[in-house]
Write a protein that holds these residues in place. Structure first.
Motif, PDB file in Angstrom:
ATOM      1  N   LEU A 142      44.919  43.784  36.162  1.00  0.00           N
ATOM      2  CA  LEU A 142      43.387  43.936  36.463  1.00  0.00           C
ATOM      3  C   LEU A 142      43.153  43.828  37.899  1.00  0.00           C
ATOM      4  O   LEU A 142      43.504  42.686  38.640  1.00  0.00           O
ATOM      5  N   VAL A 143      42.473  44.913  38.662  1.00  0.00           N
ATOM      6  CA  VAL A 143      41.929  44.775  39.794  1.00  0.00           C
ATOM      7  C   VAL A 143      40.439  45.142  39.756  1.00  0.00           C
ATOM      8  O   VAL A 143      39.882  45.717  38.998  1.00  0.00           O
ATOM      9  N   GLU A 144      39.788  44.340  40.940  1.00  0.00           N
ATOM     10  CA  GLU A 144      38.414  45.046  41.277  1.00  0.00           C
ATOM     11  C   GLU A 144      38.336  45.806  42.057  1.00  0.00           C
ATOM     12  O   GLU A 144      38.819  45.500  43.361  1.00  0.00           O
ATOM     13  N   GLY A 145      37.665  47.137  42.002  1.00  0.00           N
ATOM     14  CA  GLY A 145      37.812  48.152  43.036  1.00  0.00           C
ATOM     15  C   GLY A 145      38.991  48.998  42.881  1.00  0.00           C
ATOM     16  O   GLY A 145      39.688  49.107  42.213  1.00  0.00           O
ATOM     17  N   THR A 146      38.922  50.095  43.831  1.00  0.00           N
ATOM     18  CA  THR A 146      39.667  51.219  43.504  1.00  0.00           C
ATOM     19  C   THR A 146      41.144  50.862  44.435  1.00  0.00           C
ATOM     20  O   THR A 146      41.214  50.717  45.371  1.00  0.00           O
ATOM     21  N   ALA A 147      41.927  50.711  43.412  1.00  0.00           N
ATOM     22  CA  ALA A 147      43.269  50.472  43.771  1.00  0.00           C
ATOM     23  C   ALA A 147      44.284  51.452  44.190  1.00  0.00           C
ATOM     24  O   ALA A 147      44.113  52.821  43.547  1.00  0.00           O
ATOM     25  N   TYR A 174      36.404  39.229  32.779  1.00  0.00           N
ATOM     26  CA  TYR A 174      37.729  38.910  32.327  1.00  0.00           C
ATOM     27  C   TYR A 174      37.951  37.298  32.776  1.00  0.00           C
ATOM     28  O   TYR A 174      37.400  36.846  33.784  1.00  0.00           O
ATOM     29  N   LYS A 175      38.159  36.674  31.687  1.00  0.00           N
ATOM     30  CA  LYS A 175      38.125  35.207  31.468  1.00  0.00           C
ATOM     31  C   LYS A 175      36.995  34.735  32.042  1.00  0.00           C
ATOM     32  O   LYS A 175      36.784  33.532  32.763  1.00  0.00           O
ATOM     33  N   GLY A 176      35.857  35.192  31.476  1.00  0.00           N
ATOM     34  CA  GLY A 176      34.467  34.711  31.863  1.00  0.00           C
ATOM     35  C   GLY A 176      33.894  35.247  33.135  1.00  0.00           C
ATOM     36  O   GLY A 176      32.705  34.965  33.698  1.00  0.00           O
ATOM     37  N   MET A 177      34.844  36.026  34.065  1.00  0.00           N
ATOM     38  CA  MET A 177      34.121  36.629  35.295  1.00  0.00           C
ATOM     39  C   MET A 177      33.721  37.899  35.116  1.00  0.00           C
ATOM     40  O   MET A 177      34.454  38.716  34.739  1.00  0.00           O
ATOM     41  N   PRO A 178      32.494  38.213  35.440  1.00  0.00           N
ATOM     42  CA  PRO A 178      32.043  39.565  35.374  1.00  0.00           C
ATOM     43  C   PRO A 178      32.592  40.445  36.432  1.00  0.00           C
ATOM     44  O   PRO A 178      33.129  39.885  37.612  1.00  0.00           O
ATOM     45  N   MET A 179      33.010  41.703  36.135  1.00  0.00           N
ATOM     46  CA  MET A 179      33.483  42.992  36.951  1.00  0.00           C
ATOM     47  C   MET A 179      32.802  44.019  36.967  1.00  0.00           C
ATOM     48  O   MET A 179      32.329  44.509  36.114  1.00  0.00           O
ATOM     49  N   ASN A 180      32.626  44.416  38.285  1.00  0.00           N
ATOM     50  CA  ASN A 180      31.483  45.615  38.478  1.00  0.00           C
ATOM     51  C   ASN A 180      32.612  46.902  38.235  1.00  0.00           C
ATOM     52  O   ASN A 180      31.927  47.874  37.863  1.00  0.00           O
TER      53      ASN A 180
END
Length: 204
Positions: free
Chosen positions: A154-159, A66-72
């Motif tokens: 968008l979020v990273e991890g279980t929201a 997202y905007k060049g940032m990797p998200m696991n």
């Protein structure tokens, strides 16, 4: 009573039935006043969380940025704030002109879009961006009766969205989209009042 005529029996049962109906009407009026006579505002906060990565996490050759940032563990969160109450919600209902905050329990990455059923998209506020204590808030505004605000991000991890704020003289129900609680509130808002009694019983 054995010597009563038909007309006397008819009068007797008319009185009994009339009394039962009168008592039932009193109880129904009390119940209806408690349920719908309350002029407090009422909002419904419904949320949906969509996992954008296959189960098990990233796979070889497959990634998400997202905007060049990797998200696991990218997840798309949709919040819907719907006015299901008897009147409009205005800026005056927002305590000390503060946003209505929603905790995420996940790392906020970015706002994708906002929409509104009345044409004016809600203003959004963010706190603790980039941390697991991130919060997103609906800024003070005018939300007409039966109207809806929507925010997608968008979020990273279980929201796990959860309400962290209150509005003045307003009750707020929250739940996952499609849950029994959310469906119940939507049904009660759209069904004409005589049918709401049945809806209340069905969604108990």
């Amino acid at each position: 009573m054995d010597k009563w005529t038909s007309s006397e029996w008819l009068a007797f049962w008319s009185i009994v039935i009339g009394g039962v109906i009168a008592i039932a009407a009193i109880f129904f009026s009390i119940w209806a006043a408690r349920r719908w006579g309350n002029r407090r505002g009422r909002l419904l906060l419904a949320y949906n969380v969509t996992n954008l990565m296959p189960n098990g996490g990233p796979r070889e050759g497959l990634g998400f940025t997202y905007k060049g940032m990797p998200m696991n563990d990218p997840q798309l969160v949709t919040l819907r704030l719907k006015n299901v109450g008897p009147h409009d919600i205005t800026r005056d209902h927002f305590d000390q002109n503060q946003p209505l905050w929603v905790g995420l329990d996940a790392t906020f990455m970015g706002l994708i879009r906002t929409t509104s059923t009345v044409g004016i998209s809600p203003g959004m506020a963010m706190q603790a961006i980039g941390t697991e204590k991130a919060q997103i808030g609906f800024n003070p505004g005018h939300l007409p009766r039966k109207a809806e605000w929507m925010a997608e991000f968008l979020v990273e991890g279980t929201a796990v969205p959860s309400l962290r704020g209150l509005l003045i003289n307003t009750d707020i129900d929250e739940g996952e989209s499609g849950s029994r609680k959310v469906l119940r509130e939507l049904a009660l808002m759209t069904i004409p009042w005589p049918g709401r009694v049945l809806a209340e019983l069905l969604f108990k």
